[in-house]
Enzyme design. Structure first.
Site, mmCIF file in Angstrom:
data_model
loop_
_atom_site.group_PDB
_atom_site.id
_atom_site.type_symbol
_atom_site.label_atom_id
_atom_site.label_comp_id
_atom_site.label_asym_id
_atom_site.label_seq_id
_atom_site.Cartn_x
_atom_site.Cartn_y
_atom_site.Cartn_z
ATOM 1 N N GLY A 12 28.761 55.539 38.575
ATOM 2 C CA GLY A 12 30.002 54.793 38.385
ATOM 3 C C GLY A 12 30.255 54.483 36.918
ATOM 4 N N LEU A 14 30.671 51.628 35.293
ATOM 5 C CA LEU A 14 29.890 50.537 34.710
ATOM 6 C C LEU A 14 28.458 50.989 34.430
ATOM 7 C CD1 LEU A 14 29.913 47.567 33.847
ATOM 8 C CD2 LEU A 14 29.196 46.962 36.164
ATOM 9 N N TYR A 65 32.140 49.969 46.913
ATOM 10 C CA TYR A 65 33.313 50.729 47.377
ATOM 11 C C TYR A 65 34.482 50.154 46.584
ATOM 12 C CZ TYR A 65 36.710 52.876 50.535
ATOM 13 O OH TYR A 65 37.722 53.627 51.062
ATOM 14 N N THR A 66 35.084 50.966 45.694
ATOM 15 C CA THR A 66 36.066 50.423 44.754
ATOM 16 C C THR A 66 37.484 50.984 44.925
ATOM 17 O OG1 THR A 66 35.452 52.089 43.112
ATOM 18 C CG2 THR A 66 34.317 49.970 42.964
ATOM 19 N N ASP A 106 38.053 39.774 40.434
ATOM 20 C CA ASP A 106 39.158 38.805 40.434
ATOM 21 C C ASP A 106 39.971 38.899 41.728
ATOM 22 O OD1 ASP A 106 39.892 41.403 39.607
ATOM 23 O OD2 ASP A 106 41.663 40.695 38.542
ATOM 24 N N TYR A 129 39.624 45.226 50.328
ATOM 25 C CA TYR A 129 38.656 45.298 49.232
ATOM 26 C C TYR A 129 38.222 43.887 48.805
ATOM 27 C CZ TYR A 129 37.067 45.824 44.357
ATOM 28 O OH TYR A 129 36.362 45.749 43.174
ATOM 29 N N LYS A 133 34.491 42.218 49.125
ATOM 30 C CA LYS A 133 33.762 41.786 47.929
ATOM 31 C C LYS A 133 33.368 40.307 48.071
ATOM 32 C CE LYS A 133 32.958 43.778 44.590
ATOM 33 N NZ LYS A 133 31.755 44.597 44.235
ATOM 34 N N TRP A 154 39.988 44.104 35.921
ATOM 35 C CA TRP A 154 40.660 45.222 35.237
ATOM 36 C C TRP A 154 39.688 46.016 34.347
ATOM 37 C CZ3 TRP A 154 46.306 43.775 33.421
ATOM 38 C CH2 TRP A 154 46.957 43.090 34.451
#
Ligand SMILES: NC(=O)c1ccc[n+]([C@@H]2O[C@H](COP(=O)([O-])OP(=O)(O)OC[C@H]3O[C@@H](n4cnc5c(N)ncnc54)[C@H](OP(=O)(O)O)[C@@H]3O)[C@@H](O)[C@H]2O)c1
Length: 287
Positions: A12, A14, A65-66, A106, A129, A133, A154
């Site tokens: 991913g 990140l 899962y994004t 967020d 989502y 989360k 973001w």
């Protein structure tokens, strides 16, 4: 012995930034990066096996899962990864006394606030989502003592799929772009988030709990796109549009700026403004 750190979701954006920074910083930490193919966090047996064969002081969970819109119709997978996966990780970390650094969003807020969201503010996700989360956070809090949950917003980077890369690609394909201008938030560069994660580990911080981290300042998607084009010397015309003109499956918070006071005082850090970081990221890209 060096501090041992497991990084999940290694492919991913990140985790890729983390690997990049770790190599550049030459830190006195040992990292094991595992992709979804090597460790599926929804697979309890795989988790058990890995933790039985390695000792980890920290686990940085970059797996999630994004796909925010896809999650509306694929809620089973989103639930499985973001809720069950987080729970299984928390359980195995508790058993092996590993500190979990987990990333949240967020999107746990409904966006009706007029002020930046604090860690203690009421959550009310608007999307599948966001719900998954939030439930993932709750599973960690219930099952683990030593955890840091970092909510961010973001995210963008040189890697994977993100708004900055999408805008740069679309600019090559179109003369004019319409971008939503009535959703307010803060772009966050993955590199700045990683520096904070390193600081948590290196300082051996034990003030476990939920933290908010984003770059400082606030903007909307249209102005974010404008800044991306300005710093990249792109002339493609941009037009602002309201959210209703760009319908998506998942509802997004209209305002999701995060209050970062807690993490700044806990780690004694200054957080760069989103525009300053973006300028550096884009100028490095051009050079
Ligand atoms: N992107 C944003 O704007 C944003 C904003 C706020 C918070 N966050 C949070 O920040 C974190 C990192 O996001 P990101 O942008 O780096 O996401 P990303 O690029 O989509 O990376 C997520 C990684 O998790 C992997 N993964 C999915 N299911 C898995 C499973 N069952 N087991 C192990 N790995 C699995 C994915 O692999 P595949 O690609 O092979 O499925 C992918 O490599 C996430 O927790 C996300 O919720 C992101």
């Amino acid at each position: 012995m060096k501090t041992q750190v497991l990084v999940t979701g290694a492919n991913g954006q990140l985790a890729k930034t983390l690997r990049d920074r770790y190599i550049k910083n030459n830190l006195a930490l040992d990292f094991l990066f595992v992709s979804k193919a090597e460790l599926d966090i929804t697979n309890k047996a795989q988790l058990k096996d890995l933790f039985n064969h390695h000792h980890f002081d920290y686990c940085i969970n970059c797996a999630a899962y994004t796909a925010v819109d896809k999650a509306e119709s694929d809620n089973e997978t989103a639930y499985s990864v973001n809720v069950n996966g987080s729970k299984y990780l928390a359980e195995v970390c508790q058993l092996h006394q590993t500190t979990l650094i987990h990333i949240s969003t967020d999107f746990v807020f409904d966006g009706t606030s007029k002020f930046p969201y604090k860690e203690t503010d009421t959550t009310k996700p608007l999307s599948v989502y966001g719900i998954t989360k939030l439930k993932g956070e709750q599973a960690i809090i219930k099952n683990l003592e030593k955890y840091f949950i970092i909510r961010t917003s973001w995210l963008y980077s040189e890697y994977g799929h993100n708004f900055m890369k999408t805008m740069l690609r679309l600019a090559q394909e179109k003369d004019q772009l319409h971008v939503v201008s009535d959703q307010i938030g803060t772009p966050t560069y993955t590199g700045d988030l990683i520096e904070v994660i390193f600081k948590l580990i290196i300082s051996r911080n034990e003030n476990y709990g939920i933290y908010h981290f984003s770059n400082s300042g606030e903007t909307n998607w249209f102005d974010f796109a404008k800044a991306i084009f300005e710093y990249s010397h792109i002339k493609t015309e941009l037009k602002p549009i309201p959210t209703e003109a760009y319908p998506t499956s998942a509802k997004r918070p209209q305002y999701s700026v995060l209050d970062t006071t807690k993490i700044k005082s806990t780690l004694d850090i200054c957080i760069p403004n989103w525009k300053d970081t973006l300028k550096v990221v884009l100028s490095n890209r051009l050079n």
